[in-house]
Scaffold this active site. Structure first.
Site, PDB file in Angstrom:
ATOM      1  N   HIS A  68      19.073  94.245 -24.149  1.00 39.34           N
ATOM      2  CA  HIS A  68      17.934  94.084 -23.350  1.00 39.34           C
ATOM      3  C   HIS A  68      17.110  92.931 -23.882  1.00 39.34           C
ATOM      4  O   HIS A  68      16.524  92.972 -24.640  1.00 39.34           O
ATOM      5  CB  HIS A  68      17.147  95.384 -23.231  1.00 39.34           C
ATOM      6  CG  HIS A  68      15.895  95.301 -22.048  1.00 39.34           C
ATOM      7  ND1 HIS A  68      16.152  95.754 -20.708  1.00 39.34           N
ATOM      8  CD2 HIS A  68      14.695  94.666 -22.327  1.00 39.34           C
ATOM      9  CE1 HIS A  68      14.799  95.542 -20.335  1.00 39.34           C
ATOM     10  NE2 HIS A  68      14.054  94.946 -21.138  1.00 39.34           N
ATOM     11  N   CYS A  69      16.905  91.763 -22.990  1.00 40.77           N
ATOM     12  CA  CYS A  69      16.288  90.581 -23.203  1.00 40.77           C
ATOM     13  C   CYS A  69      14.706  90.567 -23.048  1.00 40.77           C
ATOM     14  O   CYS A  69      14.300  90.943 -21.870  1.00 40.77           O
ATOM     15  CB  CYS A  69      16.739  89.370 -22.725  1.00 40.77           C
ATOM     16  SG  CYS A  69      16.235  87.859 -23.333  1.00 40.77           S
TER      17      CYS A  69
END
Length: 371
Positions: free
Chosen positions: A210-211
């Site tokens: 998850h950026c």
């Protein structure tokens, strides 16, 4: 004038009614199509109004904001992706205002065209990576108990395999099987390499990470966009730093009569010096990240697989086998950067919502997981 005429109420003009209708239309356009927050809709409104899937959100801790009629989305968190987008837009605008004309006439027009291409591609891949579906799996597909309209709690204890990791059949004796795990929150058997994101509260196909800078998960359907975004962002920063460096030190060639020292050069061209420093600083994080993902894609690994199973594993009994490695670096790179198709979305947010669609209903987690 009679008392009746003096105190009579005149009817509202048609122009006022048309104005109210226009305001209502604009409000609906903004809140139901342009920017939609499903959590702000009244519960049960989908039964009275024909709604789309993106307008119905009954799951807890699933907070998405949808744009352009459900075609784009973003997680309701700190808007770091907005800051990232602004940090991409501003240097491009400054370049076209202060640098493009000088480079066009003093160096070469092709450099301006090349940078503009890099910048536009970077913006395009940024939007696709940060606001597209990463490969979200539909919920409530494998529910191990009967569902009634009145109660969504388990009717009986599910089988034991719902609480363990099972392995698919395999041939090779020296390899372990591919494990499958049941997600108690999404009520599905996850496909290989899929994982549940605690931020999005959804299972993602081939979940990489998850950026926080994109405010989105990176998975099967947008990993390619993420890779190309990193590549063109790094190339754009390098090209901008070189262009700005040439502009600042152009006086060293003896072709700038009004400038003779470095101090006078940055005094006359402060934006060029600013862009040079900015582009070099902007490389600090994306460039190492690009190198890291080139390494991962050369072995066809995900970030989760590397940190959970490869890095720091000292126990020989916990041997990790990468079943997706083709044993060819070039083939692995081709699969991740070019060859793999994006596929279609398993949860089409733009489709019309069907009342009673179990994928959008709120179900309690399995008892053994919730205890």
């Amino acid at each position: 004038m009679s008392r009746r005429e003096r105190y009579s109420v005149e009817p509202i003009p048609n122009d006022a009614n048309e104005f109210q209708d226009n305001v209502s239309f604009i409000h609906k356009f903004i809140t139901n199509w342009l920017i939609t927050d499903p959590s702000l809709r009244n519960p049960g409104s989908e039964k009275n109004v024909k709604a789309k899937n993106y307008q119905v959100q009954k799951h807890e801790n699933v907070q998405f904001i949808y744009l352009c009629g459900g075609r784009l989305r973003s997680v309701k968190q700190k808007p770091i992706n907005v800051v990232t987008g602004i940090s991409i837009l501003i240097p491009g605008i400054l370049f076209w205002i202060f640098e493009a004309k000088w480079i066009w006439f003093h160096v070469n027009p092709s450099i301006v065209i090349l940078f503009s291409y890099f910048w536009l591609i970077t913006v395009s891949f940024f939007i696709k990576a940060s606001m597209s579906d990463p490969g979200m799996l539909p919920r409530n597909i494998h529910v191990p108990y009967s569902i009634s309209n009145a109660n969504t709690s388990p009717k009986a204890s599910p089988p034991d395999e719902y609480f363990n990791i099972i392995s698919l059949p395999y041939n090779a004796e020296d390899h372990t099987g591919v494990g499958l795990k049941y997600c108690a929150t999404c009520h599905i058997w996850r496909s290989p390499r899929a994982s549940h994101c605690s931020v999005c509260n959804s299972c993602i196909i081939s979940h990489d990470h998850h950026c926080v800078f994109l405010n989105n998960c990176i998975g099967y359907r947008n990993y390619k966009y993420f890779l190309w975004f990193l590549l063109f962002a790094v190339l754009g920063c390098i090209l901008m730093s070189v262009i700005s460096f040439i502009h600042v030190f152009y006086y060293r060639l003896g072709m700038e009569t009004s400038v003779s020292t470095f101090r006078s050069s940055i005094s006359k061209y402060p934006v060029s010096f600013l862009l040079c420093i900015y582009s070099l600083l902007a490389l600090v994080y994306p460039f190492p990240l690009l190198i890291f993902h080139i390494f991962l894609t050369s072995y066809n690994l995900t970030t989760r697989e590397y940190f959970n199973n490869v890095r720091g594993v000292k126990n020989s009994q916990n041997h990790f086998t990468n079943h997706f490695d083709t044993h060819s670096i070039f083939k692995n790179l081709y699969i991740n950067w070019l060859g793999r198709a994006r596929g279609f979305s398993l949860v089409r947010q733009t489709d019309s919502y069907q009342i009673g669609d179990l994928r959008f209903e709120k179900l309690d987690p399995l008892q053994s997981f919730s205890s």
